[in-house]
Scaffold this motif. Structure first.
Motif, PDB file in Angstrom:
ATOM      1  N   SER A  35       0.843  -1.188   0.000  1.00  0.00           N
ATOM      2  CA  SER A  35       0.000   0.000   0.000  1.00  0.00           C
ATOM      3  C   SER A  35       0.881   1.242   0.000  1.00  0.00           C
ATOM      4  CB  SER A  35      -0.879  -0.006   1.245  1.00  0.00           C
ATOM      5  OG  SER A  35      -1.495   1.237   1.405  1.00  0.00           O
ATOM      6  N   PHE A  36       0.485   2.215  -0.815  1.00  0.00           N
ATOM      7  CA  PHE A  36       1.185   3.491  -0.903  1.00  0.00           C
ATOM      8  C   PHE A  36       0.147   4.594  -0.751  1.00  0.00           C
ATOM      9  CE2 PHE A  36       3.520   0.326  -3.227  1.00  0.00           C
ATOM     10  CZ  PHE A  36       4.844   0.556  -2.899  1.00  0.00           C
ATOM     11  N   CYS A  37       0.307   5.450   0.264  1.00  0.00           N
ATOM     12  CA  CYS A  37      -0.646   6.530   0.534  1.00  0.00           C
ATOM     13  C   CYS A  37      -0.106   7.860   0.011  1.00  0.00           C
ATOM     14  CB  CYS A  37      -0.899   6.658   2.033  1.00  0.00           C
ATOM     15  SG  CYS A  37      -1.810   5.293   2.721  1.00  0.00           S
ATOM     16  N   PHE A  38      -0.986   8.602  -0.665  1.00  0.00           N
ATOM     17  CA  PHE A  38      -0.610   9.879  -1.248  1.00  0.00           C
ATOM     18  C   PHE A  38      -1.496  10.992  -0.720  1.00  0.00           C
ATOM     19  CE2 PHE A  38       0.929   6.687  -4.107  1.00  0.00           C
ATOM     20  CZ  PHE A  38       2.151   7.187  -4.520  1.00  0.00           C
ATOM     21  N   ASP A  39      -0.913  12.189  -0.630  1.00  0.00           N
ATOM     22  CA  ASP A  39      -1.677  13.360  -0.198  1.00  0.00           C
ATOM     23  C   ASP A  39      -2.380  13.988  -1.404  1.00  0.00           C
ATOM     24  OD1 ASP A  39       0.221  14.880  -1.595  1.00  0.00           O
ATOM     25  OD2 ASP A  39       1.117  15.729   0.208  1.00  0.00           O
ATOM     26  N   LYS A  40      -3.008  15.143  -1.178  1.00  0.00           N
ATOM     27  CA  LYS A  40      -3.782  15.788  -2.244  1.00  0.00           C
ATOM     28  C   LYS A  40      -2.922  16.258  -3.416  1.00  0.00           C
ATOM     29  CE  LYS A  40      -3.652  20.228   0.076  1.00  0.00           C
ATOM     30  NZ  LYS A  40      -4.388  21.275   0.727  1.00  0.00           N
ATOM     31  N   ASN A  41      -1.604  16.333  -3.228  1.00  0.00           N
ATOM     32  CA  ASN A  41      -0.687  16.729  -4.303  1.00  0.00           C
ATOM     33  C   ASN A  41       0.001  15.531  -4.965  1.00  0.00           C
ATOM     34  OD1 ASN A  41      -1.105  19.570  -3.880  1.00  0.00           O
ATOM     35  ND2 ASN A  41       0.159  19.380  -2.042  1.00  0.00           N
ATOM     36  N   ASP A  42      -0.492  14.333  -4.695  1.00  0.00           N
ATOM     37  CA  ASP A  42       0.083  13.087  -5.222  1.00  0.00           C
ATOM     38  C   ASP A  42       1.521  12.854  -4.756  1.00  0.00           C
ATOM     39  OD1 ASP A  42      -2.071  11.897  -6.385  1.00  0.00           O
ATOM     40  OD2 ASP A  42      -1.560  12.442  -8.445  1.00  0.00           O
ATOM     41  N   ILE A  43       1.792  13.232  -3.508  1.00  0.00           N
ATOM     42  CA  ILE A  43       3.099  12.990  -2.897  1.00  0.00           C
ATOM     43  C   ILE A  43       2.963  11.833  -1.907  1.00  0.00           C
ATOM     44  CG2 ILE A  43       4.941  13.990  -1.455  1.00  0.00           C
ATOM     45  CD1 ILE A  43       4.709  15.212  -4.279  1.00  0.00           C
ATOM     46  N   LEU A  44       3.881  10.886  -1.977  1.00  0.00           N
ATOM     47  CA  LEU A  44       3.869   9.715  -1.099  1.00  0.00           C
ATOM     48  C   LEU A  44       4.109  10.149   0.346  1.00  0.00           C
ATOM     49  CD1 LEU A  44       3.780   6.583  -0.915  1.00  0.00           C
ATOM     50  CD2 LEU A  44       6.258   6.628  -1.253  1.00  0.00           C
ATOM     51  N   ILE A  45       3.155   9.796   1.225  1.00  0.00           N
ATOM     52  CA  ILE A  45       3.303  10.162   2.636  1.00  0.00           C
ATOM     53  C   ILE A  45       3.403   8.946   3.561  1.00  0.00           C
ATOM     54  CG2 ILE A  45       2.202  12.422   2.393  1.00  0.00           C
ATOM     55  CD1 ILE A  45      -0.378  11.164   3.541  1.00  0.00           C
ATOM     56  N   HIS A  46       3.069   7.766   3.044  1.00  0.00           N
ATOM     57  CA  HIS A  46       3.134   6.558   3.875  1.00  0.00           C
ATOM     58  C   HIS A  46       3.117   5.343   2.964  1.00  0.00           C
ATOM     59  CE1 HIS A  46       1.622   3.435   6.709  1.00  0.00           C
ATOM     60  NE2 HIS A  46       2.389   4.092   7.551  1.00  0.00           N
ATOM     61  N   LYS A  47       3.813   4.286   3.384  1.00  0.00           N
ATOM     62  CA  LYS A  47       3.795   3.036   2.632  1.00  0.00           C
ATOM     63  C   LYS A  47       3.940   1.879   3.602  1.00  0.00           C
ATOM     64  CE  LYS A  47       8.734   3.424   1.604  1.00  0.00           C
ATOM     65  NZ  LYS A  47       9.756   3.389   0.565  1.00  0.00           N
ATOM     66  N   TYR A  48       3.313   0.753   3.259  1.00  0.00           N
ATOM     67  CA  TYR A  48       3.497  -0.441   4.076  1.00  0.00           C
ATOM     68  C   TYR A  48       3.240  -1.707   3.281  1.00  0.00           C
ATOM     69  CZ  TYR A  48      -1.595  -0.322   4.938  1.00  0.00           C
ATOM     70  OH  TYR A  48      -2.959  -0.297   4.808  1.00  0.00           O
TER      71      TYR A  48
END
Length: 117
Positions: free
Chosen positions: A99-112
């Motif tokens: 899983s890769f989480c992105f913010d509203k600007n499509d920047i990676l903020i978390h992964k697991y």
């Protein structure tokens, strides 16, 4: 020796070896979420993820749990995550998802990486 040639064992064996080789190459080049997990640092872009791992199996809004039929609890939500990209990986003995989480600007903020028996 003549019996082996006449029966077709050699052509079948060659075909089987080539089929396995081509299959392995295709699988390794299809998508590689584990490589993305290792190489993409927090702060990477969504486009960078796609270039390394390929297109995801599915995308959610960050509120969906590992099993898509369930929602995350409040404690599991990642602050700022508005797009969570999921890759299901079946090439190991243990079921796993990336899983890769992105913010509203499509920047990676978390992964697991999730795995379970």
């Amino acid at each position: 020796m003549d019996k082996i040639k006449k029966s077709g064992y050699i052509p079948k064996a060659v075909f089987l070896i080539l089929a396995v080789f081509v299959g392995v190459i295709l699988i390794l080049n299809f998508k590689n979420p584990s490589k993305a997990m290792r190489e993409l640092p927090i702060g990477s872009t969504y486009d960078q993820l796609i270039s390394v791992a390929g297109h995801p199996d599915y995308v959610t809004d960050g509120t969906v749990d590992v099993k898509p039929e369930f929602k995350k609890s409040a404690g599991q939500l990642i602050p700022g995550c508005v797009k969570e990209v999921w890759y299901e990986y079946y090439l190991s003995f243990v079921p796993s998802k990336y899983s890769f989480c992105f913010d509203k600007n499509d920047i990676l903020i978390h992964k697991y990486h999730w795995s379970s028996w």
